[in-house]
Design an enzyme around this catalytic site. Sequence first.
Site, mmCIF file in Angstrom:
data_model
loop_
_atom_site.group_PDB
_atom_site.id
_atom_site.type_symbol
_atom_site.label_atom_id
_atom_site.label_comp_id
_atom_site.label_asym_id
_atom_site.label_seq_id
_atom_site.Cartn_x
_atom_site.Cartn_y
_atom_site.Cartn_z
ATOM 1 N N GLU A 179 -13.864 35.767 -33.270
ATOM 2 C CA GLU A 179 -12.533 36.200 -33.126
ATOM 3 C C GLU A 179 -11.876 36.742 -34.132
ATOM 4 O OE1 GLU A 179 -9.720 33.245 -31.871
ATOM 5 O OE2 GLU A 179 -8.021 34.802 -31.579
ATOM 6 N N ASP A 216 -10.323 30.681 -32.711
ATOM 7 C CA ASP A 216 -9.259 29.988 -33.467
ATOM 8 C C ASP A 216 -8.988 28.677 -32.325
ATOM 9 O OD1 ASP A 216 -7.358 32.806 -34.491
ATOM 10 O OD2 ASP A 216 -9.044 31.614 -35.297
ATOM 11 N N ASP A 266 -6.386 27.671 -31.469
ATOM 12 C CA ASP A 266 -4.946 27.598 -30.661
ATOM 13 C C ASP A 266 -5.098 28.347 -29.302
ATOM 14 O OD1 ASP A 266 -4.041 30.680 -32.554
ATOM 15 O OD2 ASP A 266 -5.599 30.346 -31.130
#
Length: 641
Positions: free
Chosen positions: A432, A505, A507
């Site tokens: 990403e 990530d 998150d």
Amino acid sequence: MSNNNYDEHSIQVLEGLEAVRKRPGMYIGNVDNKGLHHLIWEIVDNSIDEVLAGHATKISVTVNKDESITVSDDGRGIPVAIHPKTGVSTLETIFTVLHAGGKFGGDNSGYKVSGGLHGVGASVVNALSSWLEATVWKNGVESKLRFEFDNKTKKESNSGVKTIGKTTKHGTEVTFMPNFELFNNGVESFDIEIIKIRLKETAYLNKGLEIDIKDLREEGNDVNYKFEGGLVDFIVDINKSLEKITQDVIYSEGEKDGIGVEVSVQYTTSYQTKLYSFVNNIATTEGGTHEQGFYDALLRIINNYAEKTLSQKDKRCFKREDIKEGLTAVISIKHPDPMYEGQTKAKFANVEVRKIVNNIISEKFEAYLLENPMQGGQILAKIQQATKAREAAEKAREATRRKDVLGFSTLPGKLADCASTNRDETEIFIVEGDSAGGSAKMGRDREVQAILPLRGKVINAERTRIDKLFNNNEINSMITAFGTSVGEEFDIEKLRYGKIIIMTDADVDGSHIRTLLLTFFFRFFKELIEQGHIYIACPPLFKITKGKYEKYIYTDDEKEEFLKTVEDQSKINIQRYKGLGEMNDHQLWETTMDPHSRKLLRVTIEDAARAETVFSNLMGENVEPRKEFITKNSKFARLDV
Ligand code: 28F
């Protein structure tokens, strides 16, 4: 076979059950979590046979606190009288002789068909249990029979049939405790979700059958299933988060030569095909003659209908894949003597069924279209769109192929490929963001590691038709880089990497992109998941430094554990990584990419039907909270690979 008279019968019984304990996989498929749950299905199938024979209407399944399972039905109760031939009761025979049960109509007891998974009967469950207790309520008497197996002495013993007392009930109850030592490590408890999904399906397949499920280990898991609408209710449930094209579910049923056929159909605006087929309540996940007959009927009826109703310019002959888009259907066959292809019972092979299914469906489906011109027109419109999309996808694929032929480098520009072409060692990281992509390209092992950076969000493959896929750069790059193509042309032999590793990530955004990628893989590369090629990288969440000393931490638990070991915390610094981009190429390599130190999660689909439900609910039109589904339904095995 009671405690001491070891006649030839009891020796044969001992050998039979011992054979099962020696090679459990031969009888229940395997000794992992799936095999453990087979034990329940085996006993439930015997209750279902009593339902099919018309003598039972309710089945109860309870997961007890000690992880034993209790199944009961309100049928006639297994006969407890001594069998003249064997000198033991039918009750004892059923639990001690392999393939016992004789429920295949031999004695015309109305037992037409039996699910009897692999036909091995309840004796396998007994063989693989530390103890098993059967209770029978029959002819006003309650009887009990208990088996025990001692893992130390390898001794099997049973109590002999005991008369407990009078009763007004009728039926059979079996409680068994799996012999967990015979199952893989870590297989030590039942998954109530797997039990619920499977028994809900069974209730749909046997309209009016009531199935009660209780979990005494944890509050809030108890459910009761009973569907008077059978397969129609089943389709309504499957399509609950999709937009329907026809409000009605088209249902047809019939019987010919003792073969029962039930089919329900509904079209939705989705691009997926959801076809579930069963033979004697057992899912035939690899299809077979019943599915062929179903598609024969649908294709012929829809083409006839198009011939009659479309204008000259719209007239066309649709292909099988055109009528599959947005199709949800359930096919349930009850067959007295089913035949299958291959070892499992996943592909149904009785040739006579193809024509029978075709005839039973055609009549009802044709009538529906003629009597409901509005819905008929909507179905045709959907199929016409699908046909156009197929032709557009073929053109897009053709264009890609032409580039190949002309020798242009068709691999996507953003792909930093690896040198090796040996798929057993190569891996591709789907990364990403460009900054992480840059660090990954710098830090990687160029010999065997390729990097494909993704910019921005991946489209939601659950809601995208195949032709649109080719127009999306991110998706197109992955399809090209993997080398297998998609859809009808998919060929796993052409896969260019042994591992496809999703690196996003840690998150919420990262997990959203990961979910979109998993949806894309599930929808268009399911075989890559099934063959174990799809992985998830595990970047560190924290870096703890104390003077020169530094340590990478991968989970919150690990952090808590580590901090307990540190006396004075004042001198340590804890850095929380928000994204991959915060690591330089060397850190990214040693924490997340180096096969000697990294951790990867291999993505598996333990239960395809359940994954299907998860993805279509999670990613379909009416999306329910993603977080809940991701934490609850996705199962990842943590592997050091
Ligand atoms: C919880 C598990 O196993 N239920 C069963 C029956 C009832 C009969 C039966 C079973 C017929 C002749 C083999 C009773 N009365 N639940 C169960 N319920 N098996 S298993 O018969 C066994 C076969 O020998 C039954 C009259 N006919 C059949």
